[in-house]
Design a protein around this motif. Structure first.
Motif, PDB file in Angstrom:
ATOM      1  N   THR A  61      -4.218   6.535  -3.087  1.00 51.16           N
ATOM      2  CA  THR A  61      -3.582   5.358  -2.500  1.00 51.16           C
ATOM      3  C   THR A  61      -3.520   4.260  -3.554  1.00 51.16           C
ATOM      4  O   THR A  61      -4.509   3.980  -4.221  1.00 51.16           O
ATOM      5  CB  THR A  61      -4.390   4.840  -1.292  1.00 51.16           C
ATOM      6  OG1 THR A  61      -4.491   5.881  -0.328  1.00 51.16           O
ATOM      7  CG2 THR A  61      -3.715   3.638  -0.660  1.00 51.16           C
ATOM      8  N   ALA A  98       0.861  -1.179   0.000  1.00 49.64           N
ATOM      9  CA  ALA A  98       0.000   0.000   0.000  1.00 49.64           C
ATOM     10  C   ALA A  98       0.897   1.228   0.000  1.00 49.64           C
ATOM     11  O   ALA A  98       1.811   1.337   0.819  1.00 49.64           O
ATOM     12  CB  ALA A  98      -0.910   0.000   1.223  1.00 49.64           C
ATOM     13  N   GLU A 127      -4.015  -8.268  -8.018  1.00 50.94           N
ATOM     14  CA  GLU A 127      -5.112  -7.324  -7.802  1.00 50.94           C
ATOM     15  C   GLU A 127      -4.545  -5.926  -7.647  1.00 50.94           C
ATOM     16  O   GLU A 127      -3.504  -5.740  -7.011  1.00 50.94           O
ATOM     17  CB  GLU A 127      -5.900  -7.732  -6.552  1.00 50.94           C
ATOM     18  CG  GLU A 127      -7.250  -7.069  -6.453  1.00 50.94           C
ATOM     19  CD  GLU A 127      -8.193  -7.812  -5.516  1.00 50.94           C
ATOM     20  OE1 GLU A 127      -7.751  -8.773  -4.866  1.00 50.94           O
ATOM     21  OE2 GLU A 127      -9.376  -7.429  -5.447  1.00 50.94           O
ATOM     22  N   ARG A 166      -8.531  -7.168 -11.305  1.00 50.53           N
ATOM     23  CA  ARG A 166      -8.116  -8.435 -10.695  1.00 50.53           C
ATOM     24  C   ARG A 166      -7.931  -9.450 -11.814  1.00 50.53           C
ATOM     25  O   ARG A 166      -8.745  -9.547 -12.722  1.00 50.53           O
ATOM     26  CB  ARG A 166      -9.184  -8.923  -9.716  1.00 50.53           C
ATOM     27  CG  ARG A 166      -8.828 -10.230  -9.012  1.00 50.53           C
ATOM     28  CD  ARG A 166      -9.972 -10.655  -8.095  1.00 50.53           C
ATOM     29  NE  ARG A 166      -9.748 -11.957  -7.506  1.00 50.53           N
ATOM     30  CZ  ARG A 166      -9.240 -12.166  -6.305  1.00 50.53           C
ATOM     31  NH1 ARG A 166      -8.908 -11.146  -5.555  1.00 50.53           N
ATOM     32  NH2 ARG A 166      -9.061 -13.380  -5.827  1.00 50.53           N
ATOM     33  N   ARG A 200      -2.909   0.288  -4.183  1.00 48.47           N
ATOM     34  CA  ARG A 200      -2.881  -1.011  -3.504  1.00 48.47           C
ATOM     35  C   ARG A 200      -2.547  -2.081  -4.534  1.00 48.47           C
ATOM     36  O   ARG A 200      -3.147  -2.149  -5.604  1.00 48.47           O
ATOM     37  CB  ARG A 200      -4.246  -1.305  -2.891  1.00 48.47           C
ATOM     38  CG  ARG A 200      -4.639  -0.363  -1.784  1.00 48.47           C
ATOM     39  CD  ARG A 200      -3.762  -0.591  -0.554  1.00 48.47           C
ATOM     40  NE  ARG A 200      -3.829  -1.958  -0.098  1.00 48.47           N
ATOM     41  CZ  ARG A 200      -4.662  -2.387   0.842  1.00 48.47           C
ATOM     42  NH1 ARG A 200      -5.484  -1.541   1.417  1.00 48.47           N
ATOM     43  NH2 ARG A 200      -4.660  -3.656   1.229  1.00 48.47           N
ATOM     44  N   LEU A 201      -1.590  -2.904  -4.203  1.00 45.22           N
ATOM     45  CA  LEU A 201      -1.163  -3.969  -5.103  1.00 45.22           C
ATOM     46  C   LEU A 201      -1.056  -5.257  -4.303  1.00 45.22           C
ATOM     47  O   LEU A 201      -0.429  -5.285  -3.242  1.00 45.22           O
ATOM     48  CB  LEU A 201       0.198  -3.604  -5.715  1.00 45.22           C
ATOM     49  CG  LEU A 201       0.759  -4.514  -6.791  1.00 45.22           C
ATOM     50  CD1 LEU A 201      -0.145  -4.502  -8.022  1.00 45.22           C
ATOM     51  CD2 LEU A 201       2.154  -4.057  -7.193  1.00 45.22           C
ATOM     52  N   ASP A 202      -1.681  -6.306  -4.804  1.00 52.01           N
ATOM     53  CA  ASP A 202      -1.658  -7.601  -4.127  1.00 52.01           C
ATOM     54  C   ASP A 202      -1.301  -8.686  -5.130  1.00 52.01           C
ATOM     55  O   ASP A 202      -1.780  -8.677  -6.266  1.00 52.01           O
ATOM     56  CB  ASP A 202      -3.030  -7.925  -3.512  1.00 52.01           C
ATOM     57  CG  ASP A 202      -3.519  -6.822  -2.584  1.00 52.01           C
ATOM     58  OD1 ASP A 202      -2.966  -6.692  -1.498  1.00 52.01           O
ATOM     59  OD2 ASP A 202      -4.448  -6.093  -2.972  1.00 52.01           O
ATOM     60  N   HIS A 261     -10.578  -0.800 -10.191  1.00 53.03           N
ATOM     61  CA  HIS A 261     -10.165  -2.075  -9.591  1.00 53.03           C
ATOM     62  C   HIS A 261      -9.925  -3.078 -10.700  1.00 53.03           C
ATOM     63  O   HIS A 261     -10.737  -3.210 -11.620  1.00 53.03           O
ATOM     64  CB  HIS A 261     -11.281  -2.564  -8.644  1.00 53.03           C
ATOM     65  CG  HIS A 261     -11.085  -3.962  -8.163  1.00 53.03           C
ATOM     66  ND1 HIS A 261     -12.079  -4.913  -8.161  1.00 53.03           N
ATOM     67  CD2 HIS A 261      -9.988  -4.573  -7.666  1.00 53.03           C
ATOM     68  CE1 HIS A 261     -11.617  -6.044  -7.688  1.00 53.03           C
ATOM     69  NE2 HIS A 261     -10.353  -5.866  -7.379  1.00 53.03           N
ATOM     70  N   ARG A 316      -5.723  -1.727  -7.040  1.00 55.36           N
ATOM     71  CA  ARG A 316      -6.710  -0.663  -6.806  1.00 55.36           C
ATOM     72  C   ARG A 316      -5.968   0.669  -6.737  1.00 55.36           C
ATOM     73  O   ARG A 316      -4.869   0.741  -6.190  1.00 55.36           O
ATOM     74  CB  ARG A 316      -7.441  -0.862  -5.468  1.00 55.36           C
ATOM     75  CG  ARG A 316      -8.644  -1.756  -5.532  1.00 55.36           C
ATOM     76  CD  ARG A 316      -9.368  -1.755  -4.195  1.00 55.36           C
ATOM     77  NE  ARG A 316     -10.547  -2.598  -4.216  1.00 55.36           N
ATOM     78  CZ  ARG A 316     -10.534  -3.902  -4.039  1.00 55.36           C
ATOM     79  NH1 ARG A 316      -9.392  -4.526  -3.841  1.00 55.36           N
ATOM     80  NH2 ARG A 316     -11.649  -4.608  -4.076  1.00 55.36           N
ATOM     81  N   ILE A 321      -6.989   4.240  -5.397  1.00 57.00           N
ATOM     82  CA  ILE A 321      -8.056   4.988  -4.716  1.00 57.00           C
ATOM     83  C   ILE A 321      -7.713   6.474  -4.767  1.00 57.00           C
ATOM     84  O   ILE A 321      -6.717   6.922  -4.197  1.00 57.00           O
ATOM     85  CB  ILE A 321      -8.200   4.515  -3.267  1.00 57.00           C
ATOM     86  CG1 ILE A 321      -8.406   2.996  -3.244  1.00 57.00           C
ATOM     87  CG2 ILE A 321      -9.354   5.224  -2.569  1.00 57.00           C
ATOM     88  CD1 ILE A 321      -8.180   2.371  -1.891  1.00 57.00           C
TER      89      ILE A 321
END
Lengths: 72, 560
Positions: B427, B420, B447, B465, B429-431, B463, B449, B451
């Motif tokens: 923001t 994050a 994934e 995925r 977010r990377l997963d 988003h 996002r 934001i």
């Protein structure tokens, strides 16, 4: 999918955690880290997380379908 | 954001196309590399002297909720708000100077409480503070925050037309004293501002629809109490899934369209005993043909000023699996032990990451009791292409159609990394998750996002995925009956019609919006809407070769 194909994804994973190293921040230096969007939990809401867990053959990484699936 | 556009070019997931996904994966590596490099650059900038940090960063550490309150205020951008923020920061500096002998965490809390107890400054006070505050803001950009005590000694006294507040120890004392309240300025009288527990409630309704004729309506309510200062929380949730299905699996077995209702509820609690935090949870889920009871515990440890947090979690799930037309004593049992171990690391002032291992060890009846597997004559399976229709399969298959049967044990492992990064008004977010199990399934899930704070009260996020997986060892698109030594046809020991055990690829693209209806001071109300659309390609399955789905959620969240 084979192990050889999984390897590049492993590289992605390592790139994410690669820079790991304690920044040694003091509490007063964490204004940005305290933002709600910085919480590292699964951002997917309960519903979508459940759908992913049912529709994918993989589990873990904070998205699971505990408690049945409604699709037996 | 060009990232989604790149990844969307993933080809259709047939067996050959799955191989070609390597190209996409390499592209993703490059993207991740750029992302991490960018993160490092920003992290280096954040490591510069505190004089260059925003005012919000120079404030003393506080609880997450308190910071959450302060961040939007800092974003207002009005002169008055910035001056108030500067005044609070200065008061915090004085409090730090006075309490320099105390541990930093205690100091942070003390300063934060002092800040919360300050009543809004009256208009005359503001006028009196305007000029020196402007000066101080300018000085703050050239003097490191750590030099606050020294700075207090060197503050210049203003001229006659520029009245100055002399920062003295008495001034710090005065901060905590009640002051006159401006009637036009709201006062945060919520429990959080008094340091007590905050209650939160969330009501949401989700709807799911796909081209395989499955629809789900899922209302959900969750509520809880959280006290960030004391470090405890108590939460509960309850949801209902109304599933309506006439999928190919149902139609292929000549079963009628059905509707089923699932009820699920759970509670969880956690408590902090610095530096250890412990938690426990329980979930019960019931539907006409499935009962599941789960209990679990978590443990985390804060190390090095909370810059490093290892954590452990364990849960056990006990399930009963049956059919609606079977008495409960004939149901099968299944249990799952879940283990989780991870490490969260603060990487910079604006970046945090974690790496985690998940182990899931399933034992018992792991098949689906309603699922039947079509069998074909020896040597015939190769001529059955992927996506063959129900009618064609029924025409070609043998009359024998056994139940699904899979091994009664499955060990599943996943390694995931989460990142994050918080920019000025967004923001990232990377997963990433890698998965393997002893049935031979390998999978990878990514994934992303982003934001974006569009306005002070409006957040938007795209988003993306992507999930790709291979098949289990015993997966066959079409199973063949095997002739025994006596000439009688037998069935394969393991056989499944579960497409989630075959090769597949899913791309989900969507987004969400969060509208902050009300913010502190006072209660906190958010309206959230999310929508995702996805396409799953089944590379080697009967009946169906792709599925499109849409998922939306509307939620109202409140914190008191």
């Amino acid at each position: 999918m084979t192990l050889r194909q999984l390897l590049p994804r492993g590289v992605v994973l390592l790139l994410i955690v690669g820079p790991a190293g304690c920044a040694g921040l003091k509490p007063y230096e964490r204004g940005k880290l305290a933002h709600p969007t910085m919480l590292l939990g699964d951002l997917s809401r309960a519903g979508p997380a459940h759908v992913y867990a049912i529709h994918e053959g993989a589990v873990g990484g904070d998205s699971g379908a505990k408690g049945g699936c409604g699709c037996n | 954001m060009k990232v989604p556009l790149v990844v969307i070019r993933v080809p259709k997931a047939d067996a050959a196309a799955t191989d070609s996904s390597c190209q996409v994966v390499v592209l993703r590596c490059v993207i991740a590399l750029l992302l991490v490099l960018g993160t490092q650059i920003v992290g280096s900038a954040a490591a510069a002297p505190a004089s260059q940090a925003p005012m919000a960063d120079s404030s003393t550490g506080s609880t997450a909720k308190a910071r959450k309150r302060s961040v939007p205020k800092a974003k207002k951008g009005t002169t008055q708000t910035r001056k108030r923020s500067a005044a609070r920061t200065r008061r915090g500096s004085r409090a730090r100077a006075k309490k320099s002998s105390q541990p930093r965490a205690v100091e942070a809390l003390a300063t934060d409480n002092a800040r919360d107890n300050v009543t809004p400054v009256t208009a005359p006070d503001l006028k009196r503070e305007e000029a020196p505050l402007a000066e101080e803001e300018a000085r703050a950009e050239s003097v490191p925050a750590t030099s606050s005590p020294a700075r207090a000694d060197h503050e210049p006294s203003g001229g006659p037309e520029q009245p100055t507040l002399v920062p003295t120890e008495a001034g710090a004392e005065a901060v905590a004293e009640p002051r006159r309240t401006d009637a036009t300025t709201p006062v945060d009288s919520s429990p959080r501002s008094r340091g007590g527990p905050a209650a939160h409630v969330s009501l949401e309704t989700s709807g799911y629809l796909d081209t395989d004729h499955v629809s789900v309506l899922s209302p959900n309510i969750s509520a809880g109490l959280t006290d960030d200062v004391s470090g405890w929380s108590l939460n509960g949730h309850y949801l209902v899934d109304v599933v309506s299905a006439a999928s190919v699996d149902i139609v292929s077995t000549a079963s009628p369209h059905w509707t089923e209702v699932r009820h699920a509820g759970g509670v969880s609690a956690s408590a902090a005993f610095d530096p250890v935090t412990v938690g426990a949870s329980a979930v019960v889920s019931r539907e006409p043909d499935y009962l599941s009871i789960t209990g679990g515990a978590t443990l985390s440890l804060d190390l090095f000023d909370k810059n490093l947090t290892p954590y452990l979690a364990f849960s056990r799930e006990q399930d009963s699996v049956g059919r609606t037309d079977l008495p409960h004593e004939y149901w099968h049992s299944k249990h799952v032990n879940n283990l989780q171990a991870g490490l969260t690391v603060v990487l910079s002032r604006s970046t945090i990451g974690s790496i985690q291992w998940d182990g899931s060890f399933e034992r018992g009846y792991l098949a689906k009791p309603y699922r039947y597997v079509p069998l074909f004559a020896p040597g015939q399976a190769a001529s059955i292409p992927a996506g063959t229709s129900i009618d064609e399969v029924n025409r070609l298959r043998l009359s024998l159609r056994p139940n699904e049967q899979v091994p009664d044990a499955r060990d599943r492992h996943a390694i995931s990394a989460h990142l994050a990064h918080r920019g000025d008004a967004a923001t990232l977010r990377l997963d990433e998750r890698l998965y393997a199990d002893d049935w031979g399934v390998l999978a990878a899930t990514s994934e992303l996002r982003y934001i974006l704070d569009v306005r002070r009260r409006l957040e938007l996020w795209p988003h993306l995925r992507h999930h790709i997986q291979g098949a289990a060892r015993f997966w066959r698109r079409a199973y063949e009956a095997a002739p025994g030594p006596d000439g009688i046809l037998g069935v394969p020991v393991f056989r499944t019609g579960n497409r989630e055990l075959g090769p597949l690829q899913t791309i989900t693209l969507g987004g969400g919006v969060r509208l902050k209806l009300a913010e502190p001071p006072g209660n906190h109300w958010d309206l959230v809407f999310e929508f995702d659309a996805g396409r799953t390609s089944f590379g080697d399955a009967l009946y169906i070769s792709e599925r499109f789905m849409g998922y939306s959620t509307l939620a109202v969240e409140a914190t008191f």
